[in-house]
Scaffold this motif. Structure first.
Motif, PDB file in Angstrom:
ATOM      1  N   SER A 176       0.835  -1.166   0.011  1.00 16.43           N
ATOM      2  CA  SER A 176       0.110   0.013  -0.031  1.00 16.43           C
ATOM      3  C   SER A 176       0.699   1.169  -0.023  1.00 16.43           C
ATOM      4  O   SER A 176       0.157   2.390  -0.242  1.00 16.43           O
ATOM      5  CB  SER A 176      -1.041  -0.026   1.236  1.00 16.43           C
ATOM      6  OG  SER A 176      -0.118   0.067   2.304  1.00 16.43           O
ATOM      7  N   GLU A 177       2.013   1.116   0.321  1.00 17.14           N
ATOM      8  CA  GLU A 177       3.071   2.464   0.283  1.00 17.14           C
ATOM      9  C   GLU A 177       3.660   2.481  -1.046  1.00 17.14           C
ATOM     10  O   GLU A 177       4.507   3.665  -1.132  1.00 17.14           O
ATOM     11  CB  GLU A 177       3.806   2.122   1.596  1.00 17.14           C
ATOM     12  CG  GLU A 177       3.351   2.305   2.815  1.00 17.14           C
ATOM     13  CD  GLU A 177       4.352   2.464   4.057  1.00 17.14           C
ATOM     14  OE1 GLU A 177       5.323   3.090   3.640  1.00 17.14           O
ATOM     15  OE2 GLU A 177       3.773   2.192   5.123  1.00 17.14           O
ATOM     16  N   THR A 178       3.778   1.603  -1.997  1.00 21.73           N
ATOM     17  CA  THR A 178       4.379   1.764  -3.281  1.00 21.73           C
ATOM     18  C   THR A 178       3.729   2.727  -4.075  1.00 21.73           C
ATOM     19  O   THR A 178       2.374   2.825  -4.582  1.00 21.73           O
ATOM     20  CB  THR A 178       4.485   0.390  -3.826  1.00 21.73           C
ATOM     21  OG1 THR A 178       5.413  -0.534  -3.120  1.00 21.73           O
ATOM     22  CG2 THR A 178       5.204   0.598  -5.236  1.00 21.73           C
ATOM     23  N   LEU A 179       4.308   3.904  -4.709  1.00 26.07           N
ATOM     24  CA  LEU A 179       3.709   4.798  -5.523  1.00 26.07           C
ATOM     25  C   LEU A 179       4.057   4.418  -7.040  1.00 26.07           C
ATOM     26  O   LEU A 179       3.316   4.787  -7.863  1.00 26.07           O
ATOM     27  CB  LEU A 179       4.170   6.192  -5.127  1.00 26.07           C
ATOM     28  CG  LEU A 179       3.731   6.628  -3.780  1.00 26.07           C
ATOM     29  CD1 LEU A 179       4.120   8.135  -3.631  1.00 26.07           C
ATOM     30  CD2 LEU A 179       2.415   6.475  -3.568  1.00 26.07           C
ATOM     31  N   PHE A 180       5.335   3.833  -7.156  1.00 30.25           N
ATOM     32  CA  PHE A 180       5.631   3.616  -8.687  1.00 30.25           C
ATOM     33  C   PHE A 180       6.932   2.441  -8.654  1.00 30.25           C
ATOM     34  O   PHE A 180       7.622   2.627  -7.696  1.00 30.25           O
ATOM     35  CB  PHE A 180       5.837   4.789  -9.557  1.00 30.25           C
ATOM     36  CG  PHE A 180       5.890   4.430 -11.135  1.00 30.25           C
ATOM     37  CD1 PHE A 180       4.771   4.215 -11.481  1.00 30.25           C
ATOM     38  CD2 PHE A 180       7.062   4.974 -11.698  1.00 30.25           C
ATOM     39  CE1 PHE A 180       4.990   3.597 -12.983  1.00 30.25           C
ATOM     40  CE2 PHE A 180       7.298   4.460 -12.846  1.00 30.25           C
ATOM     41  CZ  PHE A 180       6.090   4.044 -13.693  1.00 30.25           C
ATOM     42  N   SER A 181       6.994   1.719  -9.396  1.00 33.87           N
ATOM     43  CA  SER A 181       7.785   0.646  -9.608  1.00 33.87           C
ATOM     44  C   SER A 181       8.230   0.106 -10.974  1.00 33.87           C
ATOM     45  O   SER A 181       7.356   0.203 -11.563  1.00 33.87           O
ATOM     46  CB  SER A 181       7.444  -0.406  -8.404  1.00 33.87           C
ATOM     47  OG  SER A 181       6.337  -1.188  -8.968  1.00 33.87           O
ATOM     48  N   VAL A 182       9.162  -0.584 -11.037  1.00 41.24           N
ATOM     49  CA  VAL A 182       9.532  -1.281 -12.272  1.00 41.24           C
ATOM     50  C   VAL A 182       8.916  -2.534 -12.137  1.00 41.24           C
ATOM     51  O   VAL A 182       9.376  -3.251 -11.245  1.00 41.24           O
ATOM     52  CB  VAL A 182      10.970  -1.441 -12.369  1.00 41.24           C
ATOM     53  CG1 VAL A 182      11.182  -1.765 -13.932  1.00 41.24           C
ATOM     54  CG2 VAL A 182      11.764  -0.038 -12.565  1.00 41.24           C
ATOM     55  N   GLN A 183       7.976  -3.152 -12.920  1.00 34.99           N
ATOM     56  CA  GLN A 183       7.332  -4.160 -12.778  1.00 34.99           C
ATOM     57  C   GLN A 183       7.943  -5.578 -13.261  1.00 34.99           C
ATOM     58  O   GLN A 183       8.581  -5.411 -14.331  1.00 34.99           O
ATOM     59  CB  GLN A 183       5.983  -4.353 -13.530  1.00 34.99           C
ATOM     60  CG  GLN A 183       4.937  -3.303 -12.762  1.00 34.99           C
ATOM     61  CD  GLN A 183       4.365  -3.578 -11.708  1.00 34.99           C
ATOM     62  OE1 GLN A 183       3.446  -4.547 -11.778  1.00 34.99           O
ATOM     63  NE2 GLN A 183       4.657  -3.044 -10.665  1.00 34.99           N
ATOM     64  N   TYR A 184       7.868  -6.568 -12.471  1.00 34.48           N
ATOM     65  CA  TYR A 184       8.563  -7.919 -12.974  1.00 34.48           C
ATOM     66  C   TYR A 184       7.627  -8.809 -12.598  1.00 34.48           C
ATOM     67  O   TYR A 184       6.876  -8.702 -11.588  1.00 34.48           O
ATOM     68  CB  TYR A 184       9.752  -8.164 -12.422  1.00 34.48           C
ATOM     69  CG  TYR A 184      10.920  -7.405 -12.950  1.00 34.48           C
ATOM     70  CD1 TYR A 184      11.725  -7.677 -14.065  1.00 34.48           C
ATOM     71  CD2 TYR A 184      11.144  -6.081 -12.324  1.00 34.48           C
ATOM     72  CE1 TYR A 184      12.851  -6.806 -14.332  1.00 34.48           C
ATOM     73  CE2 TYR A 184      12.318  -5.282 -12.922  1.00 34.48           C
ATOM     74  CZ  TYR A 184      13.134  -5.672 -13.904  1.00 34.48           C
ATOM     75  OH  TYR A 184      14.041  -4.930 -14.419  1.00 34.48           O
ATOM     76  N   ASP A 185       7.546  -9.949 -13.130  1.00 35.41           N
ATOM     77  CA  ASP A 185       6.833 -11.140 -12.544  1.00 35.41           C
ATOM     78  C   ASP A 185       7.105 -12.418 -13.045  1.00 35.41           C
ATOM     79  O   ASP A 185       8.273 -12.341 -14.165  1.00 35.41           O
ATOM     80  CB  ASP A 185       5.123 -10.947 -13.081  1.00 35.41           C
ATOM     81  CG  ASP A 185       5.173 -10.946 -14.872  1.00 35.41           C
ATOM     82  OD1 ASP A 185       5.141 -12.346 -15.103  1.00 35.41           O
ATOM     83  OD2 ASP A 185       5.009 -10.122 -15.101  1.00 35.41           O
ATOM     84  N   ALA A 186       7.024 -13.659 -12.380  1.00 37.70           N
ATOM     85  CA  ALA A 186       7.494 -14.729 -12.729  1.00 37.70           C
ATOM     86  C   ALA A 186       7.307 -14.979 -14.181  1.00 37.70           C
ATOM     87  O   ALA A 186       8.268 -15.840 -14.700  1.00 37.70           O
ATOM     88  CB  ALA A 186       7.130 -15.970 -11.479  1.00 37.70           C
TER      89      ALA A 186
END
Length: 539
Positions: free
Chosen positions: A257-267
């Motif tokens: 809930s505290e993440t505003l923006f990130s580089v997305q990865y997934d398995a």
């Protein structure tokens, strides 16, 4: 065919700006030309996805330009790029200098393509939102460039014909463009919670940081710090720091809930080539401990960007961030820390004693309890004290990915680019510099309260304290070089706390200091504009 024109034009730009012949192929699901494909809703979504994919190139590889040569990190057994790490022999051809220049302009041209096709593609309910997201991503790339190199070419066109000559825009013009882009993006993007796409809170956070950074520049406006504070307040939006620091960095791969923006990865996206499609953040900030050749018993680490003694000394005993940031007790199998519920009976391989357990009595007591452990005395596990052997620097566990294969490029955790704790610290700094230290104090003490440490007093609250607090809160999060450069503290702090950096290392040509990085020589060589100037310290 328009597709061929697009490819050649894009490649020409990349060749000029980067000297690199590789480029991103967007996901064209048919044999349609770009003109046909990108004017459909599906095609434009594919182009938007390509813009987000550029974040992986910007942040997913070696983080030298974000972190090395600062007060918090220094090389251990393995050498970092010499010019960037120590500032000696830093020149336009130095290792690593061009990496960000290359990838940022690739991201910008991908964004320019999306901006161009916005006027041509079919109208949908989300089209304006998609354009807002693209403008945010383009602004972010330019913000990285202007902080690192100063003025750079300001390119907003989608090229259909080869362009071999570019002018260099002033840094002031780049900042103006970034702010215009972000302010245009703000009303267009989603107002909802962050789910991997740009939201208004992410835009507000970046606007706060841009205004804060410009406020220190000679061309900054008198109101920049106040404006930065207002945007930070908008990004915070009344949200408290409710997660514990341990919960914040738990490797559960979910957006918190505290993440505003990130580089997305997934398995799923990494599984087709897990040793190259993941990212490298977890591979830095600690000693080499084995990696893939010991069957996953320990993570691969590079033995570079190891924490300095100054970084260790930033923490006090009650600070919950210390035990979350560092792996102070390493089990015989490193990942048992995550995989075993009750670790009380596990054999300990290494123990790194903190400053508050530095007495002989503390050491004797620990050895009695864990005779099998190698005990590292406080002050001995940083590069300046013992840089040559495995396990001789304390590992950072903050970014551990216990489910990833154990090579360099394998982590699937998101790379967090902006989060609420940093927004609070941006607000603290902005209010302080705007002449409102009492308000700023409230923000920094919210961060400290979450960490379990005492409030800072008004008498202690200055820019150095803010930088120390950012070190504790944001260790390893790819902000530090920018923090020191922004606040004018790079020379002072790097030369004081990095054991391989002396103040004279920053001396450049023409009486200038090597603060800005040099424009890469490859870009200068390919530019037919002979009046395009190098940064003064490197002329």
């Amino acid at each position: 065919m328009k597709k061929i024109v697009y490819t050649l034009s894009y490649l020409t730009l990349v060749l000029f700006l980067t000297g690199c012949s590789d480029f991103l192929e967007e996901d064209n699901k048919s044999n349609a030309t770009a003109e046909d494909f990108y004017i459909t809703a599906e095609g434009y979504q594919s182009l938007l996805n390509a813009n987000y994919a550029q974040l992986r190139e910007l942040y997913g590889n070696s983080p030298w330009l974000y972190a090395c040569g600062t007060d918090l990190y220094a090389e251990g057994r393995d050498r970092e790029p010499l010019g960037l790490s120590r500032y000696t022999n830093l020149n336009p051809s130095s290792e690593g200098v061009g990496a960000l220049y290359d990838t940022a302009f690739k991201a910008i041209q991908t964004a320019n393509t999306a901006v161009y096709y916005y006027d041509l593609t079919e109208t949908t309910d989300v089209l304006d939102q998609q354009l807002g997201e693209v403008r945010f991503l383009r602004a972010n790339a330019y913000f990285l460039l202007v902080q690192t190199y100063g003025g750079v070419p300001l390119i907003t066109e989608y090229f259909r014909e080869p362009v071999l000559s570019f002018d260099r825009a002033e840094a002031e013009a780049i900042y103006d463009f970034i702010i215009t882009e972000l302010e245009a993006a703000l009303p267009a993007v989603s107002t909802g919670a962050y789910q991997g796409k740009v939201t208004q809170r992410a835009v507000n956070h970046l606007l706060a940081k841009v205004y804060l950074t410009r406020g220190y520049e000679s061309f900054g406006a008198a109101t920049d710090f106040e404006t930065a504070a207002s945007y930070a307040d908008a990004a915070i939006a009344g949200q408290s720091l409710d997660l514990s620091f341990e919960e914040l960095w738990s490797p559960d791969y979910a957006i918190n809930s505290e993440t505003l923006f990130s580089v997305q990865y997934d398995a799923a996206s990494v599984s087709t080539d897990p040793f190259s499609l993941g990212h490298m953040q977890t591979a830095y900030f600690g000693p080499y401990q084995g990696g893939s050749e010991i069957a996953g018993d320990a993570p691969y680490r590079t033995y570079t960007l190891c924490p300095t003694q100054f970084a260790i000394d930033l923490f006090e005993e009650d600070d919950e961030r210390y035990s979350t940031t560092f792996m102070t007790e390493v089990y015989a199998r490193y990942f048992d820390f995550y995989d075993v519920d009750d670790t009380s009976t596990l054999p300990v391989a290494h123990y790194y004693a903190p400053a508050w357990e530095a007495t002989q009595a503390d050491k004797d007591a620990y050895i009695v309890e864990h005779p099998e452990a190698t005990y590292h005395d406080y002050g001995t596990y940083v590069p300046s004290a013992n840089p040559t052997n495995d396990y001789q620097t304390i590992p950072m566990k903050k970014f551990d990915d216990p489910e990833a294969p154990f090579g360099q490029n394998t982590s699937r955790r998101d790379i967090i680019l902006s989060r609420l704790g940093e927004t609070y610290l941006i607000a603290a700094e902005a209010h302080l510099q705007a002449g409102q230290p009492g308000t700023g104090l409230n923000f920094i003490n919210e961060v400290r309260e979450r960490a379990g440490v005492d409030d800072v007093t008004l008498g202690e609250f200055d820019i150095d304290y803010i930088l120390d607090e950012r070190g504790r809160e944001l260790m390893g999060e790819y902000h530090r070089w920018f923090d020191l450069k922004r606040t004018g503290k790079l020379v002072e702090r790097a030369s004081a706390y990095h054991y391989l950096v002396e103040e004279g290392n920053f001396d450049g040509a023409n009486g200038e200091l090597k603060i800005l990085r040099p424009i890469p020589q490859s870009a200068l060589d390919l530019n037919q504009n002979n009046e395009f100037e190098q940064n003064p310290a490197y002329q």
